[in-house]
Write an enzyme that holds these catalytic residues in place. Structure first.
Site, PDB file in Angstrom:
ATOM      1  N   HIS A 102     -31.124  29.125 -38.993  1.00 50.75           N
ATOM      2  CA  HIS A 102     -32.763  28.616 -38.337  1.00 50.75           C
ATOM      3  C   HIS A 102     -33.590  27.540 -38.913  1.00 50.75           C
ATOM      4  O   HIS A 102     -34.513  27.261 -37.858  1.00 50.75           O
ATOM      5  CB  HIS A 102     -33.018  30.208 -39.668  1.00 50.75           C
ATOM      6  CG  HIS A 102     -34.685  29.908 -39.926  1.00 50.75           C
ATOM      7  ND1 HIS A 102     -35.190  31.299 -39.705  1.00 50.75           N
ATOM      8  CD2 HIS A 102     -35.933  29.190 -40.613  1.00 50.75           C
ATOM      9  CE1 HIS A 102     -36.255  31.065 -39.867  1.00 50.75           C
ATOM     10  NE2 HIS A 102     -36.472  30.242 -40.093  1.00 50.75           N
ATOM     11  N   GLU A 103     -33.370  26.699 -39.685  1.00 52.06           N
ATOM     12  CA  GLU A 103     -33.622  25.585 -39.912  1.00 52.06           C
ATOM     13  C   GLU A 103     -33.462  24.559 -38.968  1.00 52.06           C
ATOM     14  O   GLU A 103     -34.542  23.570 -38.632  1.00 52.06           O
ATOM     15  CB  GLU A 103     -33.243  24.605 -41.571  1.00 52.06           C
ATOM     16  CG  GLU A 103     -33.020  25.758 -42.886  1.00 52.06           C
ATOM     17  CD  GLU A 103     -34.852  26.321 -42.707  1.00 52.06           C
ATOM     18  OE1 GLU A 103     -36.006  25.368 -42.243  1.00 52.06           O
ATOM     19  OE2 GLU A 103     -35.078  27.482 -43.168  1.00 52.06           O
ATOM     20  N   HIS A 126     -36.346  25.361 -36.324  1.00 49.01           N
ATOM     21  CA  HIS A 126     -37.404  23.908 -36.690  1.00 49.01           C
ATOM     22  C   HIS A 126     -37.104  22.967 -36.008  1.00 49.01           C
ATOM     23  O   HIS A 126     -37.825  22.265 -35.923  1.00 49.01           O
ATOM     24  CB  HIS A 126     -37.432  24.580 -37.742  1.00 49.01           C
ATOM     25  CG  HIS A 126     -37.649  25.554 -38.728  1.00 49.01           C
ATOM     26  ND1 HIS A 126     -39.178  25.879 -37.631  1.00 49.01           N
ATOM     27  CD2 HIS A 126     -37.935  26.595 -39.570  1.00 49.01           C
ATOM     28  CE1 HIS A 126     -39.737  26.952 -38.799  1.00 49.01           C
ATOM     29  NE2 HIS A 126     -38.531  27.308 -39.679  1.00 49.01           N
ATOM     30  N   GLY A 145     -34.903  28.263 -47.126  1.00 41.26           N
ATOM     31  CA  GLY A 145     -34.378  26.541 -46.217  1.00 41.26           C
ATOM     32  C   GLY A 145     -35.806  26.590 -45.457  1.00 41.26           C
ATOM     33  O   GLY A 145     -37.389  26.713 -45.755  1.00 41.26           O
ATOM     34  N   GLN A 157     -41.869  22.139 -40.886  1.00 38.31           N
ATOM     35  CA  GLN A 157     -42.963  23.465 -41.672  1.00 38.31           C
ATOM     36  C   GLN A 157     -44.345  22.398 -42.373  1.00 38.31           C
ATOM     37  O   GLN A 157     -44.476  22.897 -43.454  1.00 38.31           O
ATOM     38  CB  GLN A 157     -42.142  24.367 -42.107  1.00 38.31           C
ATOM     39  CG  GLN A 157     -41.409  25.035 -41.407  1.00 38.31           C
ATOM     40  CD  GLN A 157     -40.162  25.608 -42.232  1.00 38.31           C
ATOM     41  OE1 GLN A 157     -39.414  25.744 -42.297  1.00 38.31           O
ATOM     42  NE2 GLN A 157     -41.260  27.434 -42.326  1.00 38.31           N
ATOM     43  N   CYS A 202     -39.460  33.504 -41.955  1.00 36.13           N
ATOM     44  CA  CYS A 202     -39.648  32.127 -41.834  1.00 36.13           C
ATOM     45  C   CYS A 202     -41.774  32.050 -42.744  1.00 36.13           C
ATOM     46  O   CYS A 202     -42.434  32.825 -42.753  1.00 36.13           O
ATOM     47  CB  CYS A 202     -39.484  31.815 -40.593  1.00 36.13           C
ATOM     48  SG  CYS A 202     -40.360  29.981 -39.979  1.00 36.13           S
ATOM     49  N   LEU A 203     -41.720  30.635 -43.577  1.00 34.08           N
ATOM     50  CA  LEU A 203     -42.285  30.608 -44.183  1.00 34.08           C
ATOM     51  C   LEU A 203     -43.463  30.143 -43.025  1.00 34.08           C
ATOM     52  O   LEU A 203     -44.891  30.698 -44.226  1.00 34.08           O
ATOM     53  CB  LEU A 203     -42.006  29.807 -44.874  1.00 34.08           C
ATOM     54  CG  LEU A 203     -40.852  29.701 -46.517  1.00 34.08           C
ATOM     55  CD1 LEU A 203     -40.779  28.367 -47.151  1.00 34.08           C
ATOM     56  CD2 LEU A 203     -41.223  30.850 -47.361  1.00 34.08           C
TER      57      LEU A 203
HETATM   58 ZN    ZN Z   1     -38.243  29.322 -40.274  1.00 38.47          ZN
END
Ligand code: ZN
Length: 186
Positions: free
Chosen positions: A140-141, A144, A45, A50, A98-99
């Site tokens: 999670h997204e 963000h 995701g 991000q 998480c990226l």
């Molecule tokens: Zn993340």
């Protein structure tokens, strides 16, 4: 085009993202770039903050996880202007990464069922219920685009233990394989 990922410490990750309209410039292009970026960094995701854009857009593709979780075998989707209407069901832990916070994985407790209102890439509205891993990835997204990160959802003690690692991420000492944008030095 693969976009660089804004890592921990960038203020864009802490902003509440704004809704967009159908005339948002080059939206199709941006969505394609976000998928390309997601695949290049091997995530499931990716949210617009991000990649440095404080807008309510995220993409998911969890089809690679279908061996372990058959329910996500077709789970590739675009979510625009999402609004979480309801979170219900049992709380469960899942080990999230998480990226934007590479090298950190934490068990995060979340409810198992969500009801979400969102627009698809054609700006058609949907109200849909998701559960299990699908709900988890969306939650999670969704965090963000609300300016939240998974580390906000772990205990203060765990967060303190992560402090050094987070500093190393923010200063570029800990670098993932994909391209990143570091926060500006204050
Ligand atoms: Zn993340």
């Amino acid at each position: 085009m693969i976009l660089p990922i804004y890592v921990y410490g960038n203020s864009v990750l802490r902003e509440k993202a704004k809704a967009i309209t159908a005339d948002y410039p080059n939206l199709k292009h941006l969505i394609n770039d976000m998928f390309e970026t997601l695949y290049a960094s091997e995530g499931v995701g990716l949210a617009a903050p991000q990649v440095g854009l404080s807008i309510r857009l995220f993409v998911v593709d969890a089809t690679v996880m279908n061996d372990e979780f058959p329910e996500v075998k077709d789970f590739k989707k675009i979510f625009i202007n999402a609004q979480l209407l309801e979170e219900t069901g049992e709380e469960w832990y899942y080990n999230e990464g998480c990226l934007s916070i590479p090298f950190v994985r934490e068990d995060v407790l979340r409810k198992s069922v969500i009801k979400l209102r969102y627009l698809d890439e054609n700006f058609n509205e949907h109200i849909e219920t998701f559960d299990g891993l699908k709900a988890r990835i969306i939650q999670h997204e969704y965090d963000h685009i609300e300016g939240k990160l998974l580390i906000d959802r772990v205990s203060p003690i765990k967060r303190r233990l992560l402090k050094n690692k987070l500093n190393q991420i923010a200063t570029g000492m800990l670098k993932p394989k994909y391209k990143v944008v570091l926060p500006k030095k204050i």
